[in-house]
Enzyme design. Structure first.
Site, PDB file in Angstrom:
ATOM      1  N   TYR A  65       0.829  -1.211   0.000  1.00 11.59           N
ATOM      2  CA  TYR A  65       0.000   0.000   0.000  1.00 11.59           C
ATOM      3  C   TYR A  65       0.863   1.261   0.000  1.00 11.59           C
ATOM      4  O   TYR A  65       1.645   1.508   0.923  1.00 11.59           O
ATOM      5  CB  TYR A  65      -0.911   0.029   1.225  1.00 11.59           C
ATOM      6  CG  TYR A  65      -2.118  -0.870   1.152  1.00 11.59           C
ATOM      7  CD1 TYR A  65      -2.494  -1.518  -0.019  1.00 11.59           C
ATOM      8  CD2 TYR A  65      -2.909  -1.087   2.277  1.00 11.59           C
ATOM      9  CE1 TYR A  65      -3.598  -2.348  -0.068  1.00 11.59           C
ATOM     10  CE2 TYR A  65      -4.022  -1.910   2.238  1.00 11.59           C
ATOM     11  CZ  TYR A  65      -4.363  -2.545   1.060  1.00 11.59           C
ATOM     12  OH  TYR A  65      -5.457  -3.361   1.026  1.00 11.59           O
ATOM     13  N   HIS A 122      -2.017 -11.679  -0.432  1.00 12.15           N
ATOM     14  CA  HIS A 122      -2.760 -10.594  -1.054  1.00 12.15           C
ATOM     15  C   HIS A 122      -3.038 -10.880  -2.534  1.00 12.15           C
ATOM     16  O   HIS A 122      -2.261 -11.554  -3.204  1.00 12.15           O
ATOM     17  CB  HIS A 122      -1.919  -9.315  -0.938  1.00 12.15           C
ATOM     18  CG  HIS A 122      -2.663  -8.062  -1.228  1.00 12.15           C
ATOM     19  ND1 HIS A 122      -2.041  -6.933  -1.731  1.00 12.15           N
ATOM     20  CD2 HIS A 122      -3.965  -7.734  -1.080  1.00 12.15           C
ATOM     21  CE1 HIS A 122      -2.935  -5.961  -1.857  1.00 12.15           C
ATOM     22  NE2 HIS A 122      -4.108  -6.429  -1.484  1.00 12.15           N
TER      23      HIS A 122
END
Length: 309
Positions: A65, A122
């Site tokens: 992120y 992820h």
């Protein structure tokens, strides 16, 4: 469907995280927004600490992120005793032993902690991803991290197609492994299009797997349909048998919206659910408000395949 046991602490409902024995706040704080350019570090820290002070103990994040800024800011926010208040989750992209181990250690450094409560694989968004995780070495690295105390629980996340989630669960079963949690989109549009709620959720409940709902407003895109309001979106996701509903927060006003949704939530009647889904059925039909399912611009590992290792 039976909802996880709920016990109230302060104004925030708490729910069982599957079979882990952990209790987590029904609303969780998304980490992506914390690293956005328009959210400065001071505000990011304030958001995290205010959420924790008000009983939101589930924190979401990811190694990728905002080039690590989201984890770094959360790590700073968790100083001064705040780490003890949080159930901390982050994610890695690595599909090889080397890349997974490296990303786990980098996340620990950024988050300024010696362990992650929940680490997830992820962007399981390709049908080949399950085999790569289990046969490419990433799961070995994750299991080693768990044995050494760096990771407590293991899960996976994805937003593309519920059939890929099913494939991941099937692959895990072949390898005699059970995930502790699974994260997926659960919202008023998902119920009508490539539905994780219909295809994946029942399987998770059968196995007492922690259900992490994300994208309750589809990154805000669902709201542009003008058929639902933010609180309705959050209440719908909370009404599902989720352990936690993760919502992105980029301002104190949006954080208060999350608090309000948690404070005012009451189980919806079947009639209320039918009315809400009736309002969204036409808008949701082609996935135009769930672009993360239909387009690749939201797929970080498509834009950066090197993250996979």
């Amino acid at each position: 469907m039976t909802k996880p046991e709920i016990a109230r602490a302060s104004d925030i409902p708490y729910r069982d995280l599957g079979r882990t024995g952990e209790k987590v706040s029904a609303i969780g704080l998304g980490g992506w927004h914390l690293g956005l350019p328009e959210v400065d570090e001071t505000l990011a820290i304030r958001i995290v600490r205010t959420a924790l002070d008000h009983g939101v103990n589930f924190m979401d994040n990811s190694w990728d992120y905002n080039d690590g800024a989201s984890e770094a800011r959360m790590g700073k926010a968790l100083r001064d005793g705040y780490r003890d208040k949080v159930f901390l989750m982050t994610k890695i992209d690595g599909r090889t032993r080397e890349s997974a181990a490296k990303q786990i250690d980098e996340s620990l450094t950024r988050l300024q902690t010696d362990h992650i409560d929940l680490m997830q694989f992820h962007e399981i968004i390709r049908f080949e991803d399950p085999a790569r995780v289990f046969e490419g070495g990433a799961m070995d690295a994750m299991q080693e991290a768990k044995k050494s105390g760096k990771v407590r629980f293991i899960g996976f996340t994805g937003h593309k197609d519920p059939r890929i989630h099913v494939k991941m669960l099937e692959t895990a079963a072949v390898h005699r492994f059970r995930f502790d949690t699974v994260q997926m989109p659960l919202n008023v549009m998902d119920a009508h299009f490539r539905s994780f709620e219909k295809l994946v959720l029942p399987e998770l409940l059968r196995n007492r797997t922690g259900v992490l709902g994300m994208k309750p407003m589809g990154g805000g895109v669902i709201l542009t349909s003008n058929v639902v309001k933010p609180i309705e979106c959050l209440h719908y996701a909370l009404n599902l048998p989720t352990s936690v509903v993760i919502t992105g927060v980029d301002s104190m006003q949006i954080l208060e919206q999350a608090f309000e949704a948690a404070r005012t939530f009451k189980p919806m009647t079947k009639a209320e659910v039918r009315e809400l889904l009736g309002r969204t059925v036409e808008a949701a039909a082609k996935g135009q408000y769930e672009l993360f399912k239909t387009e690749t611009r939201f797929d970080g590992t498509v834009q950066h395949p090197e993250w996979l290792g």
